[in-house]
Design an enzyme around this catalytic site. Sequence first.
Site, PDB file in Angstrom:
ATOM      1  N   HIS A 101       4.983  -1.784   7.381  1.00 59.17           N
ATOM      2  CA  HIS A 101       3.897  -0.525   6.816  1.00 59.17           C
ATOM      3  C   HIS A 101       5.018   0.597   7.076  1.00 59.17           C
ATOM      4  O   HIS A 101       5.124   1.551   8.067  1.00 59.17           O
ATOM      5  CB  HIS A 101       2.642  -0.250   7.852  1.00 59.17           C
ATOM      6  CG  HIS A 101       1.701  -0.741   7.374  1.00 59.17           C
ATOM      7  ND1 HIS A 101       1.592  -1.837   5.929  1.00 59.17           N
ATOM      8  CD2 HIS A 101       0.862  -1.415   8.090  1.00 59.17           C
ATOM      9  CE1 HIS A 101       0.788  -2.293   5.640  1.00 59.17           C
ATOM     10  NE2 HIS A 101       0.140  -1.939   7.374  1.00 59.17           N
ATOM     11  N   HIS A 172      -4.029   3.442   3.215  1.00 63.18           N
ATOM     12  CA  HIS A 172      -4.848   2.328   4.359  1.00 63.18           C
ATOM     13  C   HIS A 172      -6.196   2.927   4.647  1.00 63.18           C
ATOM     14  O   HIS A 172      -6.509   2.728   5.777  1.00 63.18           O
ATOM     15  CB  HIS A 172      -3.575   2.298   5.166  1.00 63.18           C
ATOM     16  CG  HIS A 172      -4.258   0.688   5.952  1.00 63.18           C
ATOM     17  ND1 HIS A 172      -4.809   0.192   6.210  1.00 63.18           N
ATOM     18  CD2 HIS A 172      -3.133   0.063   5.786  1.00 63.18           C
ATOM     19  CE1 HIS A 172      -4.465  -0.976   6.677  1.00 63.18           C
ATOM     20  NE2 HIS A 172      -3.414  -1.273   6.701  1.00 63.18           N
ATOM     21  N   GLU A 302      -5.952  -2.328  -0.241  1.00 64.15           N
ATOM     22  CA  GLU A 302      -4.555  -1.506   0.407  1.00 64.15           C
ATOM     23  C   GLU A 302      -4.221  -2.097  -1.286  1.00 64.15           C
ATOM     24  O   GLU A 302      -3.314  -2.724  -1.811  1.00 64.15           O
ATOM     25  CB  GLU A 302      -4.076  -1.681   0.912  1.00 64.15           C
ATOM     26  CG  GLU A 302      -4.792  -1.915   2.556  1.00 64.15           C
ATOM     27  CD  GLU A 302      -3.137  -2.514   3.298  1.00 64.15           C
ATOM     28  OE1 GLU A 302      -2.972  -2.615   3.436  1.00 64.15           O
ATOM     29  OE2 GLU A 302      -4.535  -3.110   4.444  1.00 64.15           O
TER      30      GLU A 302
HETATM   31  C1  GAL Z   1      -2.933  -4.252   7.322  1.00 65.77           C
HETATM   32  C2  GAL Z   1      -2.100  -5.618   7.466  1.00 65.77           C
HETATM   33  C3  GAL Z   1      -3.056  -5.790   8.446  1.00 65.77           C
HETATM   34  C4  GAL Z   1      -2.604  -5.444   9.941  1.00 65.77           C
HETATM   35  C5  GAL Z   1      -3.290  -4.095   9.133  1.00 65.77           C
HETATM   36  C6  GAL Z   1      -3.275  -2.964  10.712  1.00 65.77           C
HETATM   37  O1  GAL Z   1      -2.544  -3.734   6.021  1.00 65.77           O
HETATM   38  O2  GAL Z   1      -1.946  -6.028   5.836  1.00 65.77           O
HETATM   39  O3  GAL Z   1      -2.004  -7.360   9.030  1.00 65.77           O
HETATM   40  O4  GAL Z   1      -1.442  -4.771  10.225  1.00 65.77           O
HETATM   41  O5  GAL Z   1      -3.098  -3.618   7.798  1.00 65.77           O
HETATM   42  O6  GAL Z   1      -3.809  -2.959  11.364  1.00 65.77           O
END
Ligand code: GAL
Length: 337
Positions: A101, A172, A302
């Site tokens: 991210h 997100h 997402e």
């Molecule tokens: C998502 C990701 C997960 C986790 C989450 C945040 O987008 O795919 O693995 O990291 O964000 O906790």
Amino acid sequence: MLDPKNFERTINDKQTRLLVLKNDKGLEVTISNYGARIISLVFNDVNVIPSFPSLDAYASAIAPYHGATVGRYANRIAKGKFTLNGEDYSLAINNPPNHLHGGPVGFYRQVWDVENEFQNSLVLSYISEDGEEGYPGTVKVSVSYSLSAKNELVIEYTARTNAATPFNITNHAYFNLNGEGTILNHQLQINADSFTPVDKTLIPTGELKKVQGTAFDFTTSKRLGEHITTDEEQIKIGGGYDHNFVLNKEEEPLSFAAKAIGDKSGIVMEVFTEEPGIQLFSGNFEATKGDASTYRNTFCLETQHFPDSPNQPTFPNTILEVGEIFTSKTIYKFSGL
Ligand code: GAL
């Protein structure tokens, strides 16, 4: 009710605050310029993006990505490494052994500028400097949120760079269409005939696997939790769903991606996007964040390019080039049953 004062801080000499959007059909969305994030979305008196009461939670490890605009590269880059135009780049490993991210201080932890603000729309912008989090090039990015009379939340991104860089942006939000309680009884449909299986570190293997006959088949609506406890290897790796689906594209550029229905509220959310993929995340790690009662009480859809694309030559390209104007649109549309 959210107390706006709880969201007012000075971070890096910039003020954070809440901004409220409304349409005349009763849809109300509250945004913070901290991470250009959605704090709540109230439809038919139900807050379908459950909120934390103050900025502190979002600025901490409790809810760093919740509702946020995630970039410069949403999702994972294997071992934080990629090669671009002959140069090797190393990014922070904030989700060992991978980069996640956009890194520990990605777009989601920045205070965005409010470019304009109207009753039913606003634009936020951010300049991500050359070298930020190890990425090449200065990127100017903006996100616009607007509410239509058809109860759509329309999210539009634009970005430009002065050097080629990987770029993948998403919102997100963590949803619960009932407002609270388990999400496992939501109905879910995803318009995808295949998904990208992952290795033990949640990095795609490169394969596009057909969903037919697997727990990943959401081509017709089914209970979100129907297969979540099965022994299927991929489900075990993710601890539930934490996978990118390869969207079928009946229409270009904007096409139907997913539809979820709250079993208690009857609220329907349809997702349309220009992106080629969508990550279904069933809140698998939330139990470890201090409050076990919230485990599997929210899920994410997402819209995005595929994880680790800079290292996967067969995946759709995520390199933003100099002179190119990146644009992408995603719509979350709300209705009753
Ligand atoms: C998502 C990701 C997960 C986790 C989450 C945040 O987008 O795919 O693995 O990291 O964000 O906790």
